[in-house]
Design an enzyme around this catalytic site. Structure first.
Site, PDB file in Angstrom:
ATOM      1  N   HIS A  65      35.689  41.201  97.118  1.00 14.41           N
ATOM      2  CA  HIS A  65      36.580  41.977  98.186  1.00 14.41           C
ATOM      3  C   HIS A  65      36.081  43.538  98.169  1.00 14.41           C
ATOM      4  O   HIS A  65      35.504  43.906  97.282  1.00 14.41           O
ATOM      5  CB  HIS A  65      37.818  41.854  98.380  1.00 14.41           C
ATOM      6  N   CYS A 243      51.391  46.204  91.208  1.00 16.95           N
ATOM      7  CA  CYS A 243      49.857  46.318  90.706  1.00 16.95           C
ATOM      8  C   CYS A 243      49.111  47.490  91.124  1.00 16.95           C
ATOM      9  O   CYS A 243      49.659  48.143  92.115  1.00 16.95           O
ATOM     10  CB  CYS A 243      49.286  44.983  90.714  1.00 16.95           C
TER      11      CYS A 243
END
Length: 739
Positions: A65, A243
């Site tokens: 990605h 995260c």
């Protein structure tokens, strides 16, 4: 969402042997549909993101990605590989590959959908359906959510482990958080009436009128517990997951904890702290919780809300792979009465001196498997990052004092005793003396925040004390480094000692500061401080005596370091070395500071110049970045070259390094000096030999610009190896090779 993925973007027989081939094959579909305008430019962005961290997840999933200027609209492409493709996951190859393409300015609605994909990957029924479907249209419908998968035969979730299986047959439940997230995005829509959060702190209540925060699944409607003679209330857990980019792993950990809670009969309310914002858990929900689970790789925001409760504090990887065990650990801690101490007004710590939940945010910034070298670098960078503002403020004030009052300003009497409002010398003395005081904090702050990076707030007191001792005995920058590491190590050791319950409350405010400061003071004054001071003195003498070839070689090394990672750890090491010399300035240390700043200005200036000289080699977005890079480079902000390096690292980084080395060498050869730690061209009046200094910067800029133009021009003349680069809809001329 209806057009984010279509049957044309699905390949159920992906013929690729490597992750690069897989990304190219799927990206060619994006080009054919006009979703990507520059195939090679887009693949370079994908490769740059992949180089940061593998994008493979346990359970046979790969998620290459990127955000890219070459993407016209947020798009998903899906491929299924029979033999599997290695995307760096610990459990082996991936057979389900999702290529996620997001524009640089993707809208929140689409990015919310991207983050919701991460949650669905935790559902074995979803991944099983993708592995068995025979229709591209059916696969696209599953991913869009238009069709619901049938329940998996064995719906056990959150176990973190499965029996050995063929590649790709596992569950995404054990996904490895070392893989990167698709893109930064807001929270995905939550069921049960919760709404995506924002940084404003606004929360949305459930249908019962109780504010529950993001991710609340169970027990949120009645946070205050059961009443009367009914069955006992279930065990309640509140959790936070986060995260670095706040997409995939934030939500995977949340999903795993919620599944594990349902399996164990535990009410779990999760707050997902995405990078774009979060909705806070309601105070009532937190107050009613029996335990807390923090699964995060970045610091938990407003962590003090959870103090005073049994707390399990782990990385986000454990939240995904060990969710059931974390529930058990939370129960056990609650049964034993192991609670963190309430946070006092000054933001105190938990029992044993740790922050609420234990450990330092910086200490948990990496993966649990990180080696000591990685953790050491993180601790040192913590100290340097907090030190730099003191250096900038103090150093610039000192430099301005010298510029206005001359080099005799350091002999001026205290402005508290003598200050003439109408005399420039008095104002110069005021600046100098204020800057000197600010600069005097340099070593204590360095040591204090290295210790903080290791041991959280309890490390601050012994760290500052050790730094002050290093300053007192003239151990300088090296002494501050040693004091911070020693203080952090001592506090971490004390925190591991089990203490009786009644003593826990006084550990962070009395015992740890007293014991650790006494030990650090003893070691710094009587054991290691004097040898370090001797080493610091020898280093200072060496810098003072630098001349000729030795100075040029040092300039080359510093220039290479400043331009290698463009503001990263190696750049910071070189910068810290230079500003450390300013604490006790001499002719050699002032030359080092000049060389470091000059070299750091080169990369953005060179990229800006290259976009002007040969603009057709760069995309429109890069040409726009080039305009900003003029100002960033002139201001000594090396990070201005990062957009260029991210798109084409194999050409930009070497070019920048060569130019930086030339500038560093020339600055040393010309014996330029600098008393200011920052400022770029704006502090030229404070530079020794300013005209030659500008010549050095100009020479490095020309060399770097010429090299990057030469390398990009050569690549442009080389035919692209794969089809699709010339498809209709391609509007940019840039051609790069995936790094």
């Amino acid at each position: 969402m209806s057009d984010m993925i279509t049957a044309d973007l699905v390949d159920l027989d992906l013929a690729a042997g490597t992750k690069e081939e897989a990304a190219r094959s799927l990206a060619e579909r994006l080009v054919r549909l006009g979703r990507v305008t520059d195939l090679d430019g887009f693949l370079a962005d994908v490769a740059a993101r992949e180089a940061q961290m593998p994008t493979g997840l346990d359970g046979g999933i790969g998620i290459p990605h990127c955000r890219s200027a070459h993407v016209t609209e947020p798009t998903l492409a899906f491929g299924r590989s029979g033999p599997g493709i290695d995307f760096g996951a610990p459990d082996g190859p991936a057979d389900l590959i999702f290529l996620i393409a997001a524009p640089s300015g993707a809208d929140d609605a689409h990015l919310t959908i991207l983050s919701s994909l991460a949650r669905r990957l935790m559902d074995p029924a979803f991944t099983s359906a993708l592995r068995t479907t025979t229709s591209p249209a059916g696969a696209a419908a599953l991913i869009r959510g238009d069709e619901e998968p049938q329940p998996a035969p064995s719906p056990s979730t959150g176990t973190g482990s499965t029996a050995p299986q063929a590649p790709g047959a596992g569950s995404a439940k054990s996904a490895d958080p070392a893989a990167a997230e698709p893109a930064e995005a807001p929270e995905p829509p939550e069921p049960a009436g919760s709404a995506p959060g924002t940084d404003s702190g606004t929360s949305t209540g459930t249908d019962t009128g109780t504010d529950t925060g993001t991710g609340v699944r169970q027990g949120a409607g009645e946070p205050e517990g059961d009443s009367g003679d009914g069955p006992p209330a279930p065990f309640r857990v509140v959790a936070v997951t986060s995260c670095p980019t706040g997409i995939a792993h934030t939500y995977m950990a949340a999903e795993a904890l919620e599944h594990a809670g349902r399996d164990a009969g535990v009410d779990v309310a999760v707050e997902t702290q995405g990078s774009a914002g979060f909705t806070r858990l309601a105070p009532g929900v937190i107050a009613a919780a029996d335990a807390v689970i923090l699964a995060h790789d970045v610091p938990v925001r407003e962590k003090e809300r959870f103090a005073g409760k049994p707390t399990v504090d782990v990385g986000v990887k454990a939240g995904i792979n060990r969710a059931p065990q974390l529930i058990v650990e939370a129960r056990d801690k609650a049964a034993r009465g192991e609670v963190t101490a309430p946070v006092p007004a000054d933001g105190g710590e938990g029992p044993g001196g740790e922050g609420p939940g234990g450990g330092a945010p910086v200490d948990r910034a990496g993966e649990p498997g990180d080696g000591y070298g990685t953790r050491l670098r993180t601790w040192l960078m913590s100290g340097v990052s907090y030190m730099v503002p003191f250096v900038a403020a103090g150093g610039l004030l000192i430099a301005l004092g010298f510029a206005i009052g001359g080099y005799a300003v350091d002999k001026a009497p205290s402005v508290a005793e003598h200050f003439a409002w109408g005399q420039a010398d008095s104002w110069a003395a005021l600046m100098f003396q204020t800057g000197a005081l600010a600069f005097g904090f340099l070593i204590p702050v360095l040591a204090g925040y290295i210790a903080y990076g290791m041991a959280d707030r309890p490390g601050l007191v012994p760290g500052f004390v050790g730094g002050a001792v290093a300053l007192t005995i003239d151990a300088g920058f090296l002494g501050g480094l040693a004091a911070g590491l020693i203080a952090g190590g001592i506090v971490r050791t004390i925190q591991r000692v089990r203490v009786p319950g009644p003593l826990r409350g006084i550990m962070p405010v009395v015992v740890i500061p007293l014991v650790s400061s006494a030990i650090v003071g003893f070691l710094m004054f009587l054991v290691i401080g004097k040898p370090i001071a001797s080493l610091q003195s020898a280093l200072t003498d060496w810098l003072s005596g630098l001349s000729g070839a030795n100075a040029v070689v040092l300039g080359v090394i510093l220039g290479l370091m400043m331009c290698f990672d463009l503001g990263g750890p190696l750049n910071k090491v070189a910068y810290a070395f230079a500003i450390g010399g300013l604490a006790d300035p001499n002719e050699g240390s002032l030359k080092v500071m000049a060389a470091v700043m000059a070299a750091g200005m080169v990369p953005p200036l060179a990229m800006a110049l290259a976009t002007v000289v040969r603009g057709r080699l760069f995309t429109k977005a890069e040409r726009e970045n080039g305009k900003a890079a003029w100002v960033l480079g002139a201001s000594f902000i090396t990070e201005g070259a990062i957009p260029f390096a991210a798109a084409d690292p194999l050409r930009v980084v070497p070019s920048a390094m060569v130019g930086g080395a030339v500038t560093g060498a020339l600055s040393m050869l010309f014996e330029c000096t600098l008393r200011a730690p920052h400022g770029g061209v704006w502090v030229i009046p404070l530079i020794g030999n300013p005209l030659l200094y500008l010549v050095a910067v100009l020479a490095g800029t020309l060399v770097s610009a010429a090299l990057v133009i030469l390398l990009k021009g050569h690549a442009r003349r080389t035919p692209a190896p794969a089809p699709g680069a010339g498809e209709p809809g391609e509007t940019h001329e840039k051609v790069t090779v995936a790094a």
